[in-house]
Design an enzyme around this catalytic site. Structure first.
Site, PDB file in Angstrom:
ATOM      1  CG  HIS A 127      29.036 -27.663  24.204  1.00  0.00           C
ATOM      2  ND1 HIS A 127      29.725 -27.577  24.264  1.00  0.00           N
ATOM      3  CD2 HIS A 127      28.795 -26.200  24.519  1.00  0.00           C
ATOM      4  CE1 HIS A 127      30.432 -26.993  23.201  1.00  0.00           C
ATOM      5  NE2 HIS A 127      29.386 -25.771  22.860  1.00  0.00           N
ATOM      6  CB  CYS A 163      26.592 -23.057  21.414  1.00  0.00           C
ATOM      7  SG  CYS A 163      28.572 -23.023  22.125  1.00  0.00           S
TER       8      CYS A 163
END
Length: 352
Positions: free
Chosen positions: A256, A131
Site C-alpha cells: 500500500h 493494513c
C-alpha cells in the site's frame, strides 16, 4: 510458566498466515511449541515453520488448551467467536481482524508507536490495526512524538492483495484479458472486456484505479476510510484528532502507498523531519527526488519497514508536512505487526 511459551497460529493456511510462517522462521526463536491451526477443511496439511514440517490442526477448544499466545489471522466472524474462547483458556490473543480493534477494553498496538499499551488487556486480547493504517502510522507516530500531530488528510493507493487471494486472482485474470490490446483508450472498453465479474472490486482494476475500498457507511464514506480515522486516533491516543481519508485501489499486487498531509501543533522543518524519520525504528527514509529516489511499491514489496519519501513542508502552512509512504500490506500491514505484538507478550510473560 517454565520454558518458552507455546504459540498457536490460527489461520496458518491463509495469505497472511503464509507470511507469518516466514516471519517466525526469520525472527529470534522465542517460542517453544508452535501449533498451526486452521479450518477443518485445511486440517492435515503439512506446512514448514522454523525448518520443520508441521501438520495443520483443526480449530477447536482442545487445540487451544495449554496455549500461551494465540495469533489470529482469520475473518472477523471467526475471530469474534474464537478469540474469547482462547482468552478464557488462558492464552493472550493477538488478533489481526477488525473484530476487536475499537473495543475500549482491547488495546490497539503498534510496537514502534505505543508498546506500553500491550500490558493493559482486560479481555486478554490485543488487536493489530488495519493494513492501511499500519502502512503509515509508524512514520506518522514518529513525527507526532516530536511535533504533536494536529490533523491528517490522507489518500491511499491500496494493493489488490488487501482483498486477499480473490483480489490478486482478479487482477491477474483482468490483466490477461487486456494485455497486448489497445484497451483503455476509449470510454468503457476495459469494462466491456472484463465483463460483469469485477471480483471484490467496485469496477475493473486492470488499467484502472478504483476510488473505493470497504463498504458504504454514513454520508458516502467507506468503512476502510473510517477504520483509518478511528484507528489512528486510538493508537496515538488523540480521540478528537481531525482525520480525513480517501481510499483508492490500484493495480498493484502487494504494498500500500499513501500520500499524507500531516499538520502539527508547531512549526516544522524538512531537515528535522528527515532526522526523525532517518532514526525512527521501523522506518526507511528514501528521499532524494533529484536522484529519482522515493519509495514505490516495486521497491518496498517483501520488506518490513515503512518507507518514506517526498517529504516537503506545505507551501501554505508552516506547521504541515507532505510525505509519501509505502508499506508491504502483508508484512508490516498484517503478519509482522501481529508477530511483533506477540513477541512483546512473550517477553512479558517470560519475565513473570
Amino acid at each position: 510458566m517454565t520454558g518458552k511459551p507455546t504459540l498457536a497460529v490460527v489461520g496458518a493456511t491463509g495469505a497472511v498466515g503464509a507470511v507469518m510462517l516466514q516471519i517466525l522462521s526469520q525472527h529470534a526463536d522465542v517460542w517453544g511449541e508452535i501449533r498451526l491451526v486452521a479450518s477443518p477443511r485445511s486440517a492435515g496439511r503439512k506446512l514448514v515453520v522454523r525448518g520443520a514440517e508441521t501438520e495443520v490442526l483443526a480449530l477447536s477448544e482442545e487445540v487451544l488448551e495449554g496455549v500461551d499466545v494465540a495469533m489470529f489471522d482469520v475473518p472477523d466472524d471467526v475471530a469474534a467467536r474464537w478469540a474469547p474462547i482462547a482468552a478464557a483458556k488462558g492464552a493472550v490473543v493477538v488478533d489481526n481482524s477488525a473484530a476487536f480493534r475499537m473495543d475500549p477494553d482491547v488495546p490497539l498496538v503498534v510496537p514502534e508507536v505505543n508498546p506500553h499499551a500491550v500490558r493493559v488487556r482486560p479481555r486478554g486480547i490485543v488487536a493489530s490495526p488495519n493494513c492501511t493504517t499500519l502502512s503509515m502510522i509508524v512514520a506518522v507516530g514518529a513525527l507526532h512524538a516530536e511535533f504533536g500531530l494536529a490533523g491528517l488528510v490522507v489518500s491511499s493507493y491500496q494493493a489488490v492483495s488487501g482483498e486477499g487471494r480473490s483480489g490478486v486472482d482478479t487482477l491477474r485474470t483482468q490483466l490477461s484479458l487486456v494485455a497486448g490490446t489497445e484497451l483503455g483508450t476509449n470510454p468503457g472498453d476495459v469494462r466491456r472486456a472484463v465483463g460483469d465479474d469485477t471480483g471484490p472490486f467496485a469496477a475493473p482494476i486492470a488499467l484502472n484505479v478504483v476510488p473505493w475500498a470497504g463498504s458504504l457507511v454514513d454520508d458516502g464514506w467507506s468503512s476502510e476510510e473510517m477504520k483509518v480515522r478511528a484507528e489512528s486516533r486510538k493508537i496515538l491516543d488523540r480521540p478528537g484528532l481531525p482525520v480525513s481519508v480517501t481510499c483508492v485501489r490500484v493495480p498493484v499486487l502487494t504494498t500500500h502507498s499513501l500520500a499524507v498531509h500531516a499538520r502539527f501543533e508547531d512549526e516544522v522543518s524538512v531537515e528535522r523531519a528527515h532526522e526523525i524519520l532517518a532514526t525512527a525504528p521501523g522506518v526507511v527514509l528514501f528521499d532524494n527526488p533529484a536522484a529519482g529516489e522515493f519509495p514505490t511499491p516495486a521497491d518496498v514489496v517483501g520488506t518490513d519497514p515503512t518507507w518514506v519519501g517526498r517529504v516537503r513542508r506545505s507551501l501554505d502552512d508552516p506547521t504541515a508536512l507532505e510525505l509519501f509512504v509505502c508499506g508491504d500490506n502483508l508484512r508490516k500491514g498484517a503478519a509482522l505487526n501481529t508477530a511483533q505484538i506477540a513477541e512483546l507478550v512473550a517477553a512479558e510473560i517470560g519475565a513473570v
